[in-house]
Design an enzyme around this catalytic site. Sequence first.
Site: not given
Ligand code: AMP
Ligand code: MG
Length: 470
Positions: A87, A90, A117, A168, A175, A240-241, A250
């Site tokens: 989900g 952020r 965060d 964005r 997805r 998810d990406n 992503d």
């Molecule tokens: P991603 O690697 O960008 O596809 O992120 C994988 C998951 O980690 C997704 O659910 C993002 O929303 C979550 N995520 C990545 N960075 C953060 C962050 N700084 N705070 C909260 N969730 C994060």
């Molecule tokens: Mg992602």
Amino acid sequence: MTLHIPFENTYVKLPNRLFSLQKPYPVRDPKLLAFNQPLADTLGITGTNDAQELAQVFSGTVLPEGATPIAQLYAGHQFGNWNPQLGDGRAVLLGESNGYDIQLKGSGPTPYARRGDGRAWLGPVLREYVVSEAMHALGIPTTRALAAVETGEEIMRDRPLPGAVLTRVAASHLRVGTFQALAASQDTEGLQSLMEYACARHYPEAGTPAAFLKAVVQRQAQLVAKWMSVGFIHGVMNTDNCAISGETIDYGPCAYMDTFHPGQVFSSIDRHGRYAYGNQPQIIAWNMAQLATSLLPLEDNSDQAVEEFTHIINEMPGSLRHHWQGHFAAKLGLSETTASDEALITQLLAIMTEQKADFTNSFRHLTDASVPETGLTSHNDYAVWHAQWTARKTEQSSDPEDLMCQTNPYIIPRNHQIEAMISQAVSGDYTLFHHLNTALEKPFDTMAGHADLTTPPTAEEKVTQTFCGT
Ligand code: AMP
Ligand code: MG
């Protein structure tokens, strides 16, 4: 407020287990770094003259009228391992405008943040801005960047860094993992609503799960073939990406290759090379098989559906290869391809690999003498290859040079230049950021003022690893 965004809020009409209502968090001192006016026009946004107001809205500090902010639920396979709850950790979706999603990324934690965060630092925000806009200018379907705002707050990574928010824009943020989340919780009703929603937004001609699957597979086959043709490595092709719309989504550890090698990997966490350049066609088929699996509950006759879906997935590699051939043939100036052109393409790529040649410049040099030779001519097989190619070009009815100039970019966003841009921005200087943005609006045009961006990295400048944009 003068800013007006003609919001529709269609996602919130779906079953509420698909999202959480979540407002973005205000930030201390928002400062607008970039705003994409042509994209704002496409979205029907008006009254964009006040930079301070734009900074407040696109940092999540002031909620624009008509927005219903939500964080979307999804699951996914990360490096092949199932994760039932991901989900938007952020990010919040403000709503849709002229059919496009407008999402703030880095706007604070959501119920899906786990231990994160909810924030983003300046580096990945500027990186995504430049690289996604360059992708668009290269003619490749992608999410877009509407705004980048500095928050005036420090966030903690391995050291304190300036915080930022990216806005964005996507045809949608659906997805493969969105479908997987519902299938995994045996929510067939939710799945049906989601598929109907996805079809209405992206594939109005698809009335059945099989037709929907086939449509997504076709778009993804086209997308990955296009990535390959510009040397792009997504880096984190988790389900998810992987966007249902067929857009690139992503921009974490992604990169455009300098030196060509089919096994090239940049991502620091991709230890086994699952998402290496040359593996991308196989991985996208694997991802599409996960989508197929999650659509099975929508079919009454599951044996028949398995057979039909399997057939669709099995046809994907052939279709991707067909697109791949078309793009690479076009890079060689061949608009009408024949079966023997594949050998011409693979021979050139083999020479490039052995010579450790720059991918972009090797292709561009074939048609643009302003880009220096990359070392191919000293390979033993090059003269024969070149003679064959020259002969093959004469068989074309249209002008090969024109086609090559439209398919071989003069510039791409090179890793070392992105890294230099980020270091400069952290020290408060945005010269390179603006230079990259302006130049990459026209990546196919030879311009003396952009020649610095054609230079591959020196040994010291070479970026060997990229990191997830956290
Ligand atoms: P991603 O690697 O960008 O596809 O992120 C994988 C998951 O980690 C997704 O659910 C993002 O929303 C979550 N995520 C990545 N960075 C953060 C962050 N700084 N705070 C909260 N969730 C994060
Ligand atoms: Mg992602």
